[in-house]
Design a protein around this motif. Structure first.
Motif, PDB file in Angstrom:
ATOM      1  N   ARG A 164     -47.860   0.002  30.538  1.00 42.95           N
ATOM      2  CA  ARG A 164     -47.065  -1.095  31.061  1.00 42.95           C
ATOM      3  C   ARG A 164     -47.881  -1.926  32.017  1.00 42.95           C
ATOM      4  NH1 ARG A 164     -42.457   1.257  33.872  1.00 42.95           N
ATOM      5  NH2 ARG A 164     -43.385   3.307  33.562  1.00 42.95           N
ATOM      6  N   ARG A 166     -43.309 -10.193  35.837  1.00 41.34           N
ATOM      7  CA  ARG A 166     -42.868  -9.834  34.501  1.00 41.34           C
ATOM      8  C   ARG A 166     -43.472  -8.499  34.136  1.00 41.34           C
ATOM      9  NH1 ARG A 166     -43.591 -15.205  34.284  1.00 41.34           N
ATOM     10  NH2 ARG A 166     -41.945 -16.462  33.308  1.00 41.34           N
ATOM     11  N   GLN A 167     -42.667  -7.632  33.592  1.00 41.46           N
ATOM     12  CA  GLN A 167     -43.213  -6.373  33.124  1.00 41.46           C
ATOM     13  C   GLN A 167     -43.261  -6.385  31.603  1.00 41.46           C
ATOM     14  OE1 GLN A 167     -42.182  -1.971  34.215  1.00 41.46           O
ATOM     15  NE2 GLN A 167     -41.128  -2.546  32.350  1.00 41.46           N
ATOM     16  N   PHE A 168     -44.411  -5.973  31.084  1.00 35.44           N
ATOM     17  CA  PHE A 168     -44.598  -5.941  29.635  1.00 35.44           C
ATOM     18  C   PHE A 168     -44.929  -4.520  29.215  1.00 35.44           C
ATOM     19  CE2 PHE A 168     -44.778 -10.436  28.978  1.00 35.44           C
ATOM     20  CZ  PHE A 168     -45.270 -10.940  30.154  1.00 35.44           C
ATOM     21  N   THR A 169     -44.499  -4.195  28.025  1.00 31.34           N
ATOM     22  CA  THR A 169     -44.999  -2.966  27.417  1.00 31.34           C
ATOM     23  C   THR A 169     -46.096  -3.393  26.463  1.00 31.34           C
ATOM     24  OG1 THR A 169     -42.768  -2.109  27.496  1.00 31.34           O
ATOM     25  CG2 THR A 169     -44.351  -0.911  26.162  1.00 31.34           C
ATOM     26  N   GLU A 193     -43.132 -10.536  24.976  1.00 29.35           N
ATOM     27  CA  GLU A 193     -41.880 -10.743  25.691  1.00 29.35           C
ATOM     28  C   GLU A 193     -41.783  -9.702  26.797  1.00 29.35           C
ATOM     29  OE1 GLU A 193     -40.310 -14.050  24.928  1.00 29.35           O
ATOM     30  OE2 GLU A 193     -39.084 -12.572  25.982  1.00 29.35           O
ATOM     31  N   PRO A 194     -41.470 -10.155  27.973  1.00 30.59           N
ATOM     32  CA  PRO A 194     -41.387  -9.170  29.044  1.00 30.59           C
ATOM     33  C   PRO A 194     -40.145  -8.314  28.902  1.00 30.59           C
ATOM     34  CG  PRO A 194     -40.782 -11.340  29.841  1.00 30.59           C
ATOM     35  CD  PRO A 194     -41.248 -11.532  28.438  1.00 30.59           C
ATOM     36  N   THR A 195     -40.254  -7.090  29.294  1.00 30.04           N
ATOM     37  CA  THR A 195     -39.087  -6.215  29.260  1.00 30.04           C
ATOM     38  C   THR A 195     -38.200  -6.468  30.466  1.00 30.04           C
ATOM     39  OG1 THR A 195     -40.367  -4.534  30.382  1.00 30.04           O
ATOM     40  CG2 THR A 195     -40.255  -4.396  28.006  1.00 30.04           C
ATOM     41  N   HIS A 196     -38.827  -6.765  31.573  1.00 32.57           N
ATOM     42  CA  HIS A 196     -38.055  -7.038  32.766  1.00 32.57           C
ATOM     43  C   HIS A 196     -38.664  -8.219  33.487  1.00 32.57           C
ATOM     44  CE1 HIS A 196     -37.072  -2.711  32.301  1.00 32.57           C
ATOM     45  NE2 HIS A 196     -35.882  -3.182  32.583  1.00 32.57           N
ATOM     46  N   ARG A 197     -37.787  -8.886  34.220  1.00 34.11           N
ATOM     47  CA  ARG A 197     -38.267  -9.980  35.057  1.00 34.11           C
ATOM     48  C   ARG A 197     -37.788  -9.718  36.459  1.00 34.11           C
ATOM     49  NH1 ARG A 197     -39.017 -14.729  31.326  1.00 34.11           N
ATOM     50  NH2 ARG A 197     -37.531 -13.823  29.865  1.00 34.11           N
ATOM     51  N   ASP A 235     -33.142   0.178  34.701  1.00 33.47           N
ATOM     52  CA  ASP A 235     -33.051  -1.177  34.176  1.00 33.47           C
ATOM     53  C   ASP A 235     -33.474  -2.229  35.189  1.00 33.47           C
ATOM     54  OD1 ASP A 235     -30.682  -3.377  32.654  1.00 33.47           O
ATOM     55  OD2 ASP A 235     -32.623  -2.659  31.929  1.00 33.47           O
TER      56      ASP A 235
END
Lengths: 453, 500
Positions: free
Chosen positions: A222, A233-236, A255-259, A301
């Motif tokens: 990640r 932004r967190q990406f996998t 696409e980020p998983t979380h912002r 989340d």
């Protein structure tokens, strides 16, 4: 005693400031063991602080302009500092000449905005210049040289054409060392393979402005990016194929998983850091009036878990301890704040018959209360064990050597598990001609005659 | 029992420190046993405890000097009253008699256990109620003493003559009968009577002696009665007492001064000497006995002299340190050379840049150390020829390293100042490190000379300064956000780094 009571499976986040080190520094980073903090100052010197004694143990003087980044080698022997004076210096903390001498100086022709060691071999260094170029410098005898990381162009004949090419603004190794991630001023992430120095993938991040910072989770899967649109932004990350001979480069939009952002004040972020298990993310807000660190719970989340308030001095940098729930953050005035998880001592939980009392109680024991013989007798009646066996067991227990010297080994090469795709060439390449940074190396204690501080 | 013990316990104040008053109701022998046992429990070193205590005894009771002898070899004090005549009710006797008798008794008792661990396996001497004497209660032991016959000459006890007891068979012998002159009596370590020696040829027994006080040995005539005939204090000292030691040194110093020595200079060198706190010796179990042996359960231990003397060891250590220091200095000097090269090239480049209308930044200033060693000279050469070539066409093939941008090139703006500052700083830090190393080296060399110089022999005068205190070299005063850097460092604030 506290640490034994703390459930090791329950690493949470720190909540309070434990100490404040007056260091006049702008950057502070933990080393891999978490025992030392390297602090870079704006006058060009760096200080190494020992957290066990809360004192500075080394001063590294060599730069003539402010320090822009610090990095530690795997076993904390080498420190890499980069500065606006166009140099990056590798310091050897095992040197016994006083003052500590540098190991090497790497010179460039522009101010160096960041420099980092390869995670496995401190002789491979990635440096990013303010002019937007990134160089991979290899100091090993066999692979000596410096290579500029460039995006491959279709029109490779032209040597200039700097205008379409976007400047690189962030450059970082991933935790395995196989890839170098570079953020550009146009909001893309370029992925290079470390060994071949060729670009492997290009990710366009929609909406992000200039890339300002990266942080990886320990597993390397990640990535959190900080960009000029004030969002984290967190990406996998996808798995990257091993580099093939022809210039094939995957173009992919991630696409980020979380912002993560601050919706109310829209404050920017100066720095961010994952917790060692990757469950929490600490973000240092660029709030000019206060020192705020936001903690998000990634497992839940991405909810905001808490906000740490560090006083009135605005924050500059944040770094999470590599194994403990502890954070180091620096303030505008140069102080280093160490955050920890204060756990109240609950001696009542230590053993069954313990209870906490408010005042001292004078206790007079029975004459035979602490006799060992009786205890074993009782035990032997209860469990029908031989007295001599019990006595022997007790003797054996007493003779067991209590090991107080070896510390917990920091991440036990977790990264080695990530040898997916069987592509071990990269590792061999990196491990070839290993550096002198051995595991069991210890820093010498330097005695000073006059009193410090 | 306690009452019968009292005549013996009474004179205890005169015995003072060596014998602690024991309230034990057992025989006197046991009451003074601790002193005995303690001597025996010593495994190897310091047999001098005995002599030490005995010396103390001797000094503290000057009256008894002649009569009272050391624990290890027992001599019956002469001039004392006949020992058998101490009745249970000791109060009736005159105090003097009492005291002397009591002394004798405890003297006997004191010595009696010199071989308490040794099996007394020889033929019992007729009338050996002596042993009975020490084991049975004192009031019983007084009887029958009057008629006992001692020594080879088989005479009754005569308290005018000095007697010594064998450490194996516990028999008492006149010193005159066993060919021991009075002067040697103090020096006996363990006395084995002629009978024991004869009777045990396979054991090869002999009397052992202590080393004599050096003061006595070094006199002009050692055998004269004036010289000190007392034993030395064992591993701790070559002298029997502090006075002898002082006296001996006086003599030596006056001799030396007569021959042209300087008293003041000697004082300077030795004034820092301290008393030794302890001595460690290596002892081997060896077959033959020599003068300085201690017998212990049949095993004989000899003190081994260290092969390398202390000074030699110290010298070796210092030389080793010197080696490492010299190596470090060499390494630093090599680095200094590189720095000097950089300085030169920077200057040349600046000069060059001043002449042309271009940025003039020399990419070769980024060379690492290895490249400097490889290409260093060629760089310097390029500058020497460079001047002539500058006027020629701008595009020179070899001269790729000069930045061709405009004068205030975006990338390299201000490189001149920056590079100079950096080089200066580097030079300074290396200089300081070099100075420190040189200082250290000088100190070590001086110490080596001091050792080799025979006048200044005492090793303890060295002051420990192994690694000089590590202090951050150029301490920077707290800069309150000020970024300007003084190129030559802040010379006035060397030393402590202040963190305000």
């Amino acid at each position: 005693m506290n640490t034994s009571l703390l459930n090791p499976f329950n690493i949470t986040y720190p909540t309070a400031v434990q100490a404040s080190l007056p260091s006049q520094c702008t950057l502070a980073r933990f080393d891999r063991s978490g025992r030392f903090v390297a602090a870079g100052r704006s006058d060009g010197s760096a200080a190494i602080w020992d957290l066990e004694t809360r004192a500075a143990v080394r001063w590294l003087e060599g730069h003539v302009k402010g320090i822009t980044s610090v990095d530690w080698s795997r076993n904390s022997r080498f420190v890499l500092t980069s500065s606006k004076d166009w140099n990056a210096i590798v310091w050897d903390l095992a040197s016994d000449i006083d003052p500590p001498q540098r190991r090497t100086t790497i010179r460039f022709d522009a101010p160096v905005s960041s420099a980092s060691f390869h995670p496995r071999n401190s002789q491979i260094i990635l440096a990013l210049l303010q002019s937007g170029d990134a160089y991979l410098v290899d100091l090993r005898k066999k692979h000596r040289g410096r290579v500029e990381l460039e995006e491959a162009h279709d029109d490779s004949d032209e040597e200039s054409s700097t205008s379409p090419r976007s400047a690189m603004t962030v450059a970082h190794f991933d935790p395995t060392g196989r890839h170098i991630f570079v953020g550009t001023s146009t909001g893309s992430i370029l992925v290079f393979n470390t060994r071949t120095k060729t670009i492997v993938a290009r990710h366009k991040i929609p909406g992000a402005g200039v890339m300002k910072g990266f942080d990886f989770a320990k597993s390397g899967r990640r990535l959190v990016t900080n960009s000029s649109d004030r969002t984290l932004r967190q990406f996998t990350l996808p798995i990257y194929p091993p580099p093939i001979a022809d210039r094939e480069c995957t173009e992919q939009e991630l696409e980020p998983t979380h912002r993560f952002s601050d919706p109310i004040n829209r404050t920017a972020w100066h720095a961010m850091s994952f917790s060692p298990d990757g469950e929490w993310l600490a973000g240092g807000a660029a709030d000019p009036a206060s020192h705020k660190i936001y903690i998000w719970d990634i497992a839940n989340d991405g909810q905001l878990a808490s906000t740490l308030d560090g006083g009135r001095e605005p924050l500059i940098y944040v770094h999470w301890h590599p194994s403990k729930p502890s954070i180091v953050s620096t303030t505008n005035h140069g102080n280093i704040l160490i955050w920890h998880c204060p756990s109240p001592e609950r001696w009542g939980a230590f053993a069954g018959g313990f209870e906490e009392v408010d005042e001292n109680v004078e206790y007079e024991e029975r004459e035979d209360e602490f006799d060992i013989v009786n205890l074993s007798l009782i035990q032997s009646y209860l469990f029908e064990e031989d007295e001599s066996v019990l006595a022997k067991r007790k003797m054996r227990q007493e003779e067991e050597e209590v090991d107080i010297l070896t510390g917990k080994d920091a991440e036990e090469d977790i990264v080695d598990h990530l040898r997916f795709n069987g592509d071990e060439d990269d590792f061999f390449w990196a491990d070839d001609e290993p550096d002198e940074d051995e595991r069991g190396w210890r820093m010498k204690i330097v005695m000073e005659d006059d009193d410090m501080i | 029992n306690p009452s019968s013990c009292s005549p013996l316990l009474k004179p205890e104040p005169t015995f003072d420190t060596p014998i602690p008053p024991y309230p034990s109701s057992t025989s006197t022998a046991l009451s003074v046993k601790p002193e005995r046992v303690s001597t025996l429990s010593l495994d190897t070193v310091v047999p001098s405890r005995d002599s030490g205590t005995s010396t103390v005894k001797l000094e503290e009771r000057p009256i008894q000097k002649k009569k009272y002898s050391q624990p290890k070899s027992r001599t019956k004090p002469s001039g004392s009253t006949r020992k058998p005549k101490v009745p249970a009710d000791g109060l009736s006797l005159k105090s003097k008699k009492l005291s002397t008798a009591a002394i004798k008794k405890s003297a006997i008792a004191a010595r009696s256990r010199s071989t308490s661990v040794m099996p007394v396996g020889t033929t019992p001497v007729p009338g050996s109620e002596i042993r009975a004497l020490v084991e049975v209660e004192p009031d019983d032991s007084e009887e029958g003493m009057e008629d006992k016959l001692y020594c080879i000459c088989k005479t009754k006890y005569d308290d005018e003559r000095v007697m010594i007891a064998c450490d194996r068979c516990d028999e008492w012998y006149h010193t005159s009968c066993v060919n021991m002159p009075d002067m040697e009596v103090d020096l006996v370590d363990q006395f084995i009577c002629p009978l024991c020696v004869e009777k045990n040829p396979h054991l090869d027994l002999r009397t052992t002696w202590k080393r004599r006080c050096l003061n006595g040995l070094q006199q002009v005539d050692p055998n004269s009665p004036d010289s000190c005939h007392k034993p030395a204090r064992g591993a701790f000292s070559k002298y029997c007492s502090d006075e002898c030691g002082v006296q001996y040194m006086h003599m030596r110093i006056s001799l030396w001064v007569e021959n042209g020595g300087s008293r003041d200079r000697l004082w300077d060198t030795v004034k820092n000497a301290e008393r030794r706190e302890g001595v460690v010796v290596l002892a081997h179990a060896m077959e033959e006995q020599s003068r300085s042996t201690m017998k212990m359960e049949g095993r004989v231990l000899t003190i081994v002299q260290p092969k390398i003397t202390k000074t030699d060891r110290e010298l070796a250590r210092l030389r080793e340190r010197l080696e490492t220091l010299v190596q470090k200095r060499e390494a630093l000097k090599a680095e200094m050379d590189v720095v000097a090269w950089r300085e030169k090239v920077t200057e040349l480049a600046i000069q060059h840049a001043d002449t042309i209308d271009q940025c003039g930044w020399d990419q070769r200033l980024c060379f690492g150390d290895e490249e400097v060693t490889e290409f260093g000279t060629s760089v310097l050469e390029s500058y020497e020829e460079g001047h002539s070539q500058v006027d020629m066409d701008g595009a020179q093939e070899e001269a790729e390293w000069w930045c061709m941008g405009k004068k205030k090139c975006d990338r390299h703006f201000g490189w001149q100042k920056l590079r100079m500052a950096e080089v200066e700083f580097d030079k300074e830090t290396k200089d300081q490190a070099l100075q420190k190393l040189t200082k250290l080296e000088r100190e070590i060399r001086k110490r080596v000379e001091d050792i080799l110089d025979p006048q200044a022999h005492l090793g303890k005068t060295k002051i420990r300064e192994p690694s000089s205190p590590r202090v951050p070299v150029l301490s920077r005063p707290a800069v309150n956000g000020q970024l300007k850097h003084k190129p030559n460092g802040d010379q006035s604030k060397k030393g402590k780094k202040r963190k305000e």
